[in-house]
Structures are given as C-alpha cells and as structure tokens.
Design an enzyme around this catalytic site. Structure first.
Site, PDB file in Angstrom:
ATOM      1  N   GLU A   1       0.871  -1.174   0.000  1.00 13.62           N
ATOM      2  CA  GLU A   1       0.000   0.000   0.000  1.00 13.62           C
ATOM      3  C   GLU A   1       0.903   1.217   0.000  1.00 13.62           C
ATOM      4  OE1 GLU A   1      -1.528   3.391   1.380  1.00 13.62           O
ATOM      5  OE2 GLU A   1      -1.378   2.189   3.202  1.00 13.62           O
TER       6      GLU A   1
ATOM      7  N   CYS B   1      -1.888   8.280   4.476  1.00 13.79           N
ATOM      8  CA  CYS B   1      -2.037   7.868   3.079  1.00 13.79           C
ATOM      9  C   CYS B   1      -3.409   8.252   2.546  1.00 13.79           C
ATOM     10  CB  CYS B   1      -1.854   6.358   2.955  1.00 13.79           C
ATOM     11  SG  CYS B   1      -0.345   5.732   3.690  1.00 13.79           S
TER      12      CYS B   1
END
Length: 549
Positions: free
Chosen positions: A300, A334
């Site tokens: 990720e 994120c």
C-alpha cells in the site's frame, strides 16, 4: 525439535470487538497516565536501540538518530543499523526458526497475538503512545487511535479473520473420500518494510504473515524506530519465540539488497512511497529466476485522495470533514484529503466555513494537548511541503486563502494551508504532497457529471475518496462514476479514518495492490493452500465402467 500437533480439534476465540477509545480530556485518569509516560520518556532519552537477531540484541555501532519532530534538537533514540553481514544472519536465523513456528498450532499462535493486544491495551498503552507522540509527532488523539486502538484491533481481528480463513473447506466429498484444505505458511521468509506514520501498520505488516505461521524480517521506518521496537518487545513478552521476527533497522540499499537476492525470499509486505514500491517490484522481477517460488508482493503506497461535493451537500459537514481529513496528523496519512471539488452554488458558504474553522486550528508541540496539529516528520518532508507552498504563492492560477507559512527553527511546523485553483490539473491537484495542504477546485454546479469524470480519471492514485450529497440519485451516479477512483469510498463522511473490522483498507492503481489490511483477504496472501484428498476405499481396478462389455 518439532512442536507436536495439538489435541484440540476445535476451539473458539474470545469475542473480538474494536478497542474502546479513551478521550484524554482534562482531569481524566488517562490524561494523567499519558502525561506521566511522556515525562518518563523525556527523562530517558536518548535511548539506545539495538537490532534484534535471533532474540539477541546486536549493536553494530553504525548509529542513526531518531529525533523529536516538534523539537528536532532532542534525540529520541540512537539506533543501530544492520549491515550486510547482520542481514544475512537475520535471514538465516528466521529460516532456522521457521519449522518450529510453522508447526505451532493455531491456538497457540492466536494466544500470543491476543495476549499482545491485551498488553498494549493495558500495561503498555501509555508507553507506546508516548513513543508515537514524541517520535512521530502525533497528538494524543492521533496516537490513541493509532498505536493503542488500531494496533490492538489489527492483532485481535487478525486472529478472528485467520480463524474464519481456516474454516473455509471443500463443500463436497465423494463417497469414500475426505477432502480438506491446509493453509500452509509460505515456503521461505517474509520481508516487512513499514512506514513512519502509523505504529499500527508496522505491527500489522509483521503480524499478519507471522500469525499465519510465517517468519519475518522486519525493516522499520527510521522515524518510527522506537515505537516499532516497543511493538517487537511486546510480541516477545506475549510469548513469540526468538527468531520468528528479526528486527533490523538499516539503510535500504544494504538491507533490501541482501533480502531480494536470497532464494528463500517468499513475500514482500510493504507500506511506503509509490516510487520505492515500484523499485522493489522491479528488483524482485529481475531476480525472479533466483527464487524457489514466485514471491507474493503486497503493498500500500500513496494517494491523491478527494472530497467531491454535490450541490446538495451539507455545508457544515463538508467543512468539518474536510478540515479533519486534510489536516489531522498534519496530512501525513495515506488517506488524507489532498484535493477537493466544490460546487459554485455552495462555495461562498463553504469558503467562509473553512476560513473560520482554520482560525481554530492550533499548531505546536504534541505535549500541549490543546494543539490539533503537530510537526511534519522531518527536514526532507518540511522542505518538500514548503516547496509546494512557495510554488502556489507564485502560480497565477492558485490562491492561498488560509495558512501558507512554515517554521523549522525548533520543530518542523507547517501551518495548515488551503489553496484554491482555477486549474483542476495544477501541481497541487495532481501530485502527492503528504503534508497539511488541500487544494480546492470550484466547479459549476450543473456540471456534476463531467466533474465526476474529471475526479475519476485525473489521478494515478486510487486510495480513498468521499462523496457528499443529499440527493440519492446523485449519490448513485457518483458512486458508479467513481467506482475505480478509490479502494475506500465514503458517502457523507471524510476520506480518512478506516477502522479495522469495519472498513478494510487499501487502494488500487498506483496506490497499491488493494489486498485490504484488516481483513481475511490480506491473510490469504501469506498462505499457500494445499488440497488434501484422503481415500478410505481401495481402487479395485483401473478400467472405466464404459470399457466393460
């Protein structure tokens, strides 16, 4: 020696729910406990953090420093970097520990993880929070939801999802046979590379594969070394055998080079930048003929996350959710909202609300509980964010309507900055910044559908996004148009704040492999199933019935 198989045929894990959140309000017992932990850590720094190989502390003398981002002259810890020789020793040690750990029954592995969660929830809650606050620049609330609550959730829900995965078995058995599926750990070792911004992510990057019977070599982020070290210590106290996790801080070229050329490299579990992830993927591909098996790649990376508002959106909700999503933890999530699309019919009211809310944002030391924001993580990040602000000040198509200042004299402080642009593909609308900057594009309210297309197709990333609408048909249209624009999609809520057990997290495109941390799906990436068929009736002849006269 091998660990014998347990006699437990079945068992049921304790009920798993999300870790209850503490508020840290003034005068509360938890506020006092956390303040005491912060004071204690202040009195201990700088700490000396070794590598841990085969359960033993190793001090290489190759020293790096982790500083307090809000007070960068103060060192949290001096940590020892692994060199190539030590990395090789760590890999060998992990492989040596593999057989016994692989043979450890699931109930015993589960017990270690459940105990670790309880240790974090109680005995070590304030210690790990203090390490996250002083080391990674989080305020009390952000440290609570990360290092305490989410870490507990990853550990506990991981056990729950593993239990569910193991129960998935073949539904049919022919007469005289028994079919079953064994979920073997991977053949080799897993390499975990964790980021600075979430202590919990580091715990999950090593925890998910280890729970499934794998051994792991862990490279923590330099700016999260101390909190990661605490996670490792807690796992050991909970009963994790030596060697199952090898804790090796170190420079990326030396560590990665040794890992990726090893024939027993079985998987990469990564959270970090897109650039680094792509480089690792290429390096794995270039070494593919050297490996015993095809390595699993789970990652990720970043995002250019959006808030899209329909003309019926609730202004107050839009304002508050955008402020939180863009600026909590200094935009260093994120999932942080970095671009927003507001309709012109609501823009005057939204603008006024944002500016008013911005006045209430306090920025400063994480040790002052009144501050909503703290510092960005380091000088490199500060300089990058400063560069975007300076660019916006000089760009004819951009206007800074709030914030725009910065100061690194004591800590790496950047004021929350709101930019309005007339160019929906300007730099700050397109490039990942990873800091407290949000850029707004105001669109014509009657051009909702075409603006959805713009939102959906103007970014290489597809991590998180939010749609604000009080019109169900507009919501349906938006959800369909934005289907591939975000792996985590929110309706009338901010694009940050995924909770383990509620919103499995991950995105596609340049944002990663979307294997969904906090779900059974990610655990399946760290097992290699074996189908087993056992026959109870002997075969009398090889001839088919159709061959008979």
């Amino acid at each position: 020696m091998s660990v014998p198989t347990a006699n437990l045929a079945t068992f049921k894990i304790p009920a798993v729910t999300n870790e209850p959140m503490k508020t840290y309000s003034s005068g509360s017992a938890e506020r006092a406990g956390l303040e005491a932990a912060l004071k204690e850590l202040r009195g201990q720094v700088p700490l000396d953090i070794p590598c841990i190989v085969n359960g033993e502390e190793v001090r290489t003398g190759i020293i790096e420093k982790q500083v307090m981002p809000h007070e960068h002259k103060t060192i949290v810890c001096n940590y020892h970097n692994a060199d190539e020789v030590l990395v090789t020793k760590a890999i060998d040690g992990a492989l040596a520990a593999k057989q016994d750990w692989e043979n450890t029954p699931f109930n015993d592995r589960a017990a270690i993880f459940l105990k670790a969660a309880d240790l974090i929830s109680t005995k070590y809650r304030y210690k790990i929070m203090a390490a996250t606050m002083l080391g990674q620049g989080k305020n009390a609330w952000q440290a609570e939801i990360d290092s305490a609550a989410e870490t507990c959730d990853f550990l506990r829900f991981g056990v729950k999802y593993a239990e569910e995965l193991y129960t998935v078995q073949p539904p049919q058995n022919s007469n005289g046979t028994w079919n079953r599926t064994e979920y073997r750990p991977l053949e080799g070792f897993v390499f975990a590379v964790s980021p600075f911004n979430f202590t919990a992510i580091g715990a999950n990057l090593v925890g998910a594969p280890v729970l499934m019977g794998n051994v792991c070599v862990w490279k923590p982020a330099p700016a999260a070394t101390y909190a990661s070290y605490i996670v490792y210590q807690i796992m050991r106290e909970a009963g994790l055998p030596a060697g199952v996790i090898q804790f090796i801080p170190g420079p990326a070229p030396e560590v990665v080079g040794q890992v990726l050329k090893h024939p027993d490299f079985a998987a990469l579990h990564f959270t970090g930048s897109t650039h680094v992830f792509r480089k690792l993927w290429k390096d794995i591909g270039n070494n593919i003929e050297n490996y015993k098996s095809y390595p699993r790649i789970v990652g990720e990376t970043g995002g250019k996350n959006f808030h899209m508002v329909h003309k019926t959106g609730n202004v107050k909700s839009v304002v508050h959710n955008t402020i939180r999503s863009a600026f909590e933890y200094q935009g260093q999530k994120c999932s942080a909202c970095s671009r927003a699309y507001f309709p012109d019919n609501l823009w005057p009211e939204i603008k006024a609300g944002l500016i008013e809310a911005h006045k209430r944002l306090q920025v400063g030391s994480v040790e002052d509980f009144k501050n909503f924001m703290g510092p960005v993580i380091n000088q490199q990040s500060f300089d990058k964010i400063k560069g975007y602000i300076d660019w916006a000040k000089s760009d004819a198509e951009s206007e800074i309507i709030a914030g725009g200042s910065y100061d690194d004299s004591v800590g790496y402080f950047v004021q929350p900055t709101i930019i309005v642009t007339t160019n929906p593909k300007s730099r700050t609308m397109m490039e990942e910044i990873f800091g407290p900057i949000v850029t707004i594009y105001v669109y014509k309210a009657d051009e909702y559908e075409s603006t959805l297309d713009l939102v959906a197709n103007s970014s290489a990333y597809a991590l998180t996004g939010a749609l604000f609408s009080q019109d169900r048909y507009a919501t349906i249209l938006g959800a369909n148009k934005l289907r591939h624009a975000a792996g985590n999609f929110y309706i009338n809520d901010k694009c940050t704040g995924a909770v383990v057990g509620q919103q499995p997290f991950g995105g596609g495109r340049a944002s990663g492999t979307n294997d969904k941390a906090g779900s059974a799906s990610i655990l399946s990436r760290f097992v290699s199933p074996r189908s087993i068929k056992e026959s109870f009736v002997d075969l009398d002849d090889f001839v088919y019935p159709s061959n008979l006269a």
